[in-house]
Design an enzyme around this catalytic site. Sequence first.
Site, PDB file in Angstrom:
ATOM      1  N   HIS A  40      -8.249   1.387  -4.464  1.00  0.00           N
ATOM      2  CA  HIS A  40      -9.266   1.231  -3.420  1.00  0.00           C
ATOM      3  C   HIS A  40      -9.889   2.602  -3.173  1.00  0.00           C
ATOM      4  O   HIS A  40      -9.262   3.475  -2.578  1.00  0.00           O
ATOM      5  CB  HIS A  40      -8.602   0.678  -2.153  1.00  0.00           C
ATOM      6  CG  HIS A  40      -9.527   0.568  -0.989  1.00  0.00           C
ATOM      7  ND1 HIS A  40      -9.060   0.424   0.304  1.00  0.00           N
ATOM      8  CD2 HIS A  40     -10.888   0.577  -0.895  1.00  0.00           C
ATOM      9  CE1 HIS A  40     -10.086   0.352   1.128  1.00  0.00           C
ATOM     10  NE2 HIS A  40     -11.199   0.448   0.424  1.00  0.00           N
ATOM     11  N   MET A  59      -8.812   8.561  -1.053  1.00  0.00           N
ATOM     12  CA  MET A  59      -9.723   9.041  -0.002  1.00  0.00           C
ATOM     13  C   MET A  59     -10.151  10.465  -0.313  1.00  0.00           C
ATOM     14  O   MET A  59      -9.341  11.280  -0.753  1.00  0.00           O
ATOM     15  CB  MET A  59      -9.042   8.986   1.364  1.00  0.00           C
ATOM     16  CG  MET A  59      -8.464   7.641   1.736  1.00  0.00           C
ATOM     17  SD  MET A  59      -7.746   7.676   3.399  1.00  0.00           S
ATOM     18  CE  MET A  59      -6.777   6.163   3.376  1.00  0.00           C
ATOM     19  N   ASP A 108      -7.383  -5.887   3.854  1.00  0.00           N
ATOM     20  CA  ASP A 108      -6.644  -4.631   3.958  1.00  0.00           C
ATOM     21  C   ASP A 108      -6.761  -4.086   5.371  1.00  0.00           C
ATOM     22  O   ASP A 108      -7.863  -3.826   5.855  1.00  0.00           O
ATOM     23  CB  ASP A 108      -7.222  -3.614   2.962  1.00  0.00           C
ATOM     24  CG  ASP A 108      -6.515  -2.273   2.985  1.00  0.00           C
ATOM     25  OD1 ASP A 108      -5.479  -2.150   3.662  1.00  0.00           O
ATOM     26  OD2 ASP A 108      -7.000  -1.347   2.311  1.00  0.00           O
ATOM     27  N   MET A 137     -12.208  -5.168   4.847  1.00  0.00           N
ATOM     28  CA  MET A 137     -11.424  -4.221   5.643  1.00  0.00           C
ATOM     29  C   MET A 137     -11.219  -4.780   7.048  1.00  0.00           C
ATOM     30  O   MET A 137     -12.181  -5.114   7.746  1.00  0.00           O
ATOM     31  CB  MET A 137     -12.133  -2.878   5.719  1.00  0.00           C
ATOM     32  CG  MET A 137     -12.177  -2.109   4.410  1.00  0.00           C
ATOM     33  SD  MET A 137     -10.533  -1.706   3.761  1.00  0.00           S
ATOM     34  CE  MET A 137      -9.872  -0.663   5.079  1.00  0.00           C
ATOM     35  N   HIS A 183      -1.219  -1.286  -4.237  1.00  0.00           N
ATOM     36  CA  HIS A 183      -2.493  -0.849  -3.681  1.00  0.00           C
ATOM     37  C   HIS A 183      -2.496   0.668  -3.495  1.00  0.00           C
ATOM     38  O   HIS A 183      -1.602   1.232  -2.857  1.00  0.00           O
ATOM     39  CB  HIS A 183      -2.716  -1.531  -2.326  1.00  0.00           C
ATOM     40  CG  HIS A 183      -4.086  -1.360  -1.776  1.00  0.00           C
ATOM     41  ND1 HIS A 183      -5.175  -2.097  -2.208  1.00  0.00           N
ATOM     42  CD2 HIS A 183      -4.564  -0.533  -0.813  1.00  0.00           C
ATOM     43  CE1 HIS A 183      -6.250  -1.735  -1.529  1.00  0.00           C
ATOM     44  NE2 HIS A 183      -5.908  -0.784  -0.685  1.00  0.00           N
ATOM     45  N   SER A 228       2.754  -0.468   6.195  1.00  0.00           N
ATOM     46  CA  SER A 228       3.976  -0.240   6.965  1.00  0.00           C
ATOM     47  C   SER A 228       4.829  -1.495   7.068  1.00  0.00           C
ATOM     48  O   SER A 228       6.056  -1.405   7.198  1.00  0.00           O
ATOM     49  CB  SER A 228       3.630   0.276   8.365  1.00  0.00           C
ATOM     50  OG  SER A 228       2.735  -0.597   9.035  1.00  0.00           O
ATOM     51  N   MET A 235     -12.093   4.949  -1.397  1.00  0.00           N
ATOM     52  CA  MET A 235     -12.838   5.252  -0.167  1.00  0.00           C
ATOM     53  C   MET A 235     -13.484   6.621  -0.365  1.00  0.00           C
ATOM     54  O   MET A 235     -13.061   7.626   0.213  1.00  0.00           O
ATOM     55  CB  MET A 235     -11.890   5.220   1.027  1.00  0.00           C
ATOM     56  CG  MET A 235     -11.449   3.814   1.380  1.00  0.00           C
ATOM     57  SD  MET A 235     -10.150   3.770   2.635  1.00  0.00           S
ATOM     58  CE  MET A 235      -8.703   3.668   1.578  1.00  0.00           C
ATOM     59  N   SER A 269       0.832  -1.202   0.000  1.00  0.00           N
ATOM     60  CA  SER A 269       0.000   0.000   0.000  1.00  0.00           C
ATOM     61  C   SER A 269       0.866   1.252   0.000  1.00  0.00           C
ATOM     62  O   SER A 269       1.633   1.487   0.939  1.00  0.00           O
ATOM     63  CB  SER A 269      -0.912   0.020   1.226  1.00  0.00           C
ATOM     64  OG  SER A 269      -1.586   1.254   1.319  1.00  0.00           O
ATOM     65  N   ASP A 292      -4.717   3.820  -2.195  1.00  0.00           N
ATOM     66  CA  ASP A 292      -5.865   4.255  -1.403  1.00  0.00           C
ATOM     67  C   ASP A 292      -6.282   5.667  -1.808  1.00  0.00           C
ATOM     68  O   ASP A 292      -5.539   6.627  -1.601  1.00  0.00           O
ATOM     69  CB  ASP A 292      -5.534   4.233   0.090  1.00  0.00           C
ATOM     70  CG  ASP A 292      -5.470   2.824   0.635  1.00  0.00           C
ATOM     71  OD1 ASP A 292      -6.409   2.052   0.369  1.00  0.00           O
ATOM     72  OD2 ASP A 292      -4.483   2.495   1.323  1.00  0.00           O
TER      73      ASP A 292
END
Length: 226
Positions: free
Chosen positions: A65, A36, A174, A136, A32, A197, A67, A9, A34
């Site tokens: 992904h 947002m 995830d 999730m 991946h 991380s 969101m 990610s 994200d």
Amino acid sequence: MSAPMIAPSILSADFARLADEAKAVEGADWLHVDVMDAHFVPNLTLGLPIVESLLKATDIPLDCHLMIDDPARWAPPYAEAGAHNVTFHAEASDDPVAVARDIRAAGAKAGLSIKPGTPIEPYLEILKQFDTLLVMSVEPGFGGQSFIAEVLSKARAVRKLVDSGELKLLVEIDGGINDDTVEAAAEAGVDCFVAGSAVYGASDPAAAVRALRSKAARASHHLKLG
């Protein structure tokens, strides 16, 4: 039997060096991303222009992904740009099947994501219209959260349907995936593991990808290393 998929990610990467950070995880199955919007979730990350730039900088398939609110409007352009898999949230859509249809028509695989507190049962029937289910295991919106083990029951339920032939889709997870949690997720039937991380916090991100894949393969009942 296929190998476990690892999707680093970039939420945990250095945003000033995204092209280099993509190169650092060479050998990963997906990258991946994200997205947002500060509406569906409280955080704001990146959008389509960054995805378009990343597509030029890496050969790793992008796993976007979303969101975000209003995925019917915003999801298809990510597919049109060249993302491999575009996932949106069930909670953000009044007609998930129509959104999935539009994503597929635009050239990408379609994924449905559900929050930790969202039950899977109301969505089991429509999963036939999707390529990916993203479970999730943290609340969407921020990286670095602790793994919520209770969501693994959703992965197990869907794994049974996939193994029986009732469904044909990829089970992805995830949130909080690391050396301590990847085995439990693999044992529950997950195919693809998003790790932030645990990969980008390692001294050698590519080696961290390989280590997570190996751990998942050892714990999985349906995956193995080639």
